[in-house]
Design an enzyme around this catalytic site. Structure first.
Site, short mmCIF file in Angstrom:
data_model
loop_
_atom_site.label_atom_id
_atom_site.label_comp_id
_atom_site.label_asym_id
_atom_site.label_seq_id
_atom_site.Cartn_x
_atom_site.Cartn_y
_atom_site.Cartn_z
N ASP A 239 49.79 39.37 35.81
CA ASP A 239 50.80 38.61 35.08
C ASP A 239 51.63 39.50 34.17
O ASP A 239 52.75 39.15 33.78
CB ASP A 239 50.15 37.51 34.24
N ASN A 249 45.52 39.48 33.92
CA ASN A 249 45.49 38.62 35.11
C ASN A 249 44.51 37.48 34.84
O ASN A 249 43.87 37.42 33.79
CB ASN A 249 45.11 39.42 36.36
O1 MRU Z 1 47.41 30.60 35.66
P1 MRU Z 1 48.06 31.03 36.95
O2 MRU Z 1 47.57 30.30 38.15
O3 MRU Z 1 49.56 31.03 36.83
O4 MRU Z 1 47.59 32.54 37.10
C1 MRU Z 1 48.06 33.27 38.20
C2 MRU Z 1 47.48 34.63 38.29
O5 MRU Z 1 46.67 35.05 37.49
C3 MRU Z 1 48.01 35.51 39.39
O6 MRU Z 1 47.02 36.41 39.81
C4 MRU Z 1 49.22 36.30 38.88
O7 MRU Z 1 50.16 35.45 38.30
C5 MRU Z 1 49.85 37.09 39.96
S1 MRU Z 1 50.73 36.07 41.08
C6 MRU Z 1 51.47 37.03 42.26
#
Ligand code: MRU
Length: 347
Positions: A239, A249
């Site tokens: 993220d 992440n």
């Molecule tokens: O809370 P989320 O579902 O938005 O978290 C998503 C993640 O942690 C993903 O691994 C990250 O955003 C990478 S997406 C290509």
């Protein structure tokens, strides 16, 4: 825009942002048509669209929604500020959100002196360009990443870094897709990803659509399967990536990285350069979202814990760069020392 066989979580058509509602998958395929930017902001907060690049893309289209009913320029600057603030506040960790909004703001500053119709067109064109670039970046990440993996590998992935989390194709799952097409992949181990089960609900759904072999595991099984030699590589998204290579992440990523290090298994992060944050020197400066404890005590409204149980719900963790073998970007594979490798690919 190339969209053949791609799962598309976000698109814009006839004045509406269309979101594949990820809270309803895999049981139901519901497409939400959203015309109001505040409703779109709510959909991001509620994780109907989620995953760092998809959040950024949805917000970019949200800017288009925010200005589309304006008929004169009297309120333009005020409205633009409100739209940007509302969208920025939705989720704090994915830097792709602020990155995409900054791109939209640059176009706004460049085009605002022209007519309103021209400005709206330019903003839509920029959102579509962000979308196109993201898919292209994912395909490149997929190719670079697949070449890193040994023949016949079993990879473990966490959360969902797939087509659903991006403009299409996916980052970590983009590598999985490419490795599968190249005949290098044996199977994927998918950790279910408590509390919101993005692995069990979304990654498993995507792999099912593609016919890629996978097995679902609970988060606590990863260490034991590594100890038994059943995991060849760990592959996750991110993220936000700090300048020194620390990454934020989905919660649980840090534990997987520690386990992979102990078992001497490569730990790969796949992310576009829009996930690099030059303003964060290290992982300590990354803002980490803490969500409602109810997401831990309940699953889709079914209470698991006793009434009144207290719970913690940090939605992300930080994995220090020392535990990362490589960061796979669309501009190439970055290796330690990450500070230098990252400085080289930053624009
Ligand atoms: O809370 P989320 O579902 O938005 O978290 C998503 C993640 O942690 C993903 O691994 C990250 O955003 C990478 S997406 C290509």
């Amino acid at each position: 825009m190339e969209r053949e066989r791609l799962i598309t979580p976000v698109s814009y058509r006839d004045g509406a942002v269309e979101l594949l509602d990820q809270t309803r998958l895999p049981q139901e395929t519901v497409v939400l048509k959203i015309r109001d930017y505040r409703e779109l902001a709510r959909a991001i907060r509620e994780m109907r669209v989620r995953g760092a690049p998809a959040i950024g893309l949805a917000a970019a289209y949200g800017v288009v929604l925010g200005l589309q009913d304006l008929e004169d320029k009297a309120q333009l600057d005020r409205r633009f500020r409100e739209v940007l603030e509302e969208l920025k506040r939705t989720r704090p960790t994915a830097v792709n959100l602020t990155w995409a909004l900054e791109r939209m703001a640059r176009v706004y500053r460049r085009e605002r002196r022209r007519g309103l119709a021209r400005l709206k067109e330019a903003l839509l064109a920029e959102a579509e360009e962000i979308h196109r670039e993201d898919i292209e970046a994912n395909r490149r990440i997929g190719r670079f990443g697949a070449e890193l993996l040994p023949e016949g590998v079993t990879v473990l992935t966490h959360c969902n870094a797939g087509a659903l989390a991006t403009g299409g194709y996916g980052t970590a799952l983009g590598v999985v897709r490419s490795a599968w097409e190249m005949g290098r992949l044996r199977k994927v181990l998918v950790s279910e990803t408590r509390p919101l089960l993005q692995g069990a609900r979304l990654t498993a759904w995507e792999l099912e659509q593609e016919g890629i072999p996978y097995e679902l595991i609970t988060d606590g099984m990863a260490g034991w399967l590594m100890a038994r030699g059943e995991v060849g590589a760990v592959l996750v998204g991110a993220d936000r990536i700090a300048r020194n290579g620390d990454i934020a992440n989905k919660i649980g990523t840090y534990a997987l990285a520690v386990l992979a290090h102990y078992h001497q298994i490569p730990f790969y992060v796949a992310a576009p350069t829009s996930t690099l944050d030059p303003a964060c020197p290290t992982g300590k400066e990354i803002p980490l979202e803490e969500r409602s404890p109810e997401e831990v005590t309940q699953i889709r409204g079914l209470r698991l814990a006793p009434a009144g149980a207290k719970a913690r719900n940090p939605a992300f963790d930080v994995t220090p760069h020392e535990l990362i073998s490589a960061i796979i970007t669309e501009r190439g594979v970055l290796r330690p020392p990450f500070a230098e490798a990252i400085a080289d690919v930053l624009p």
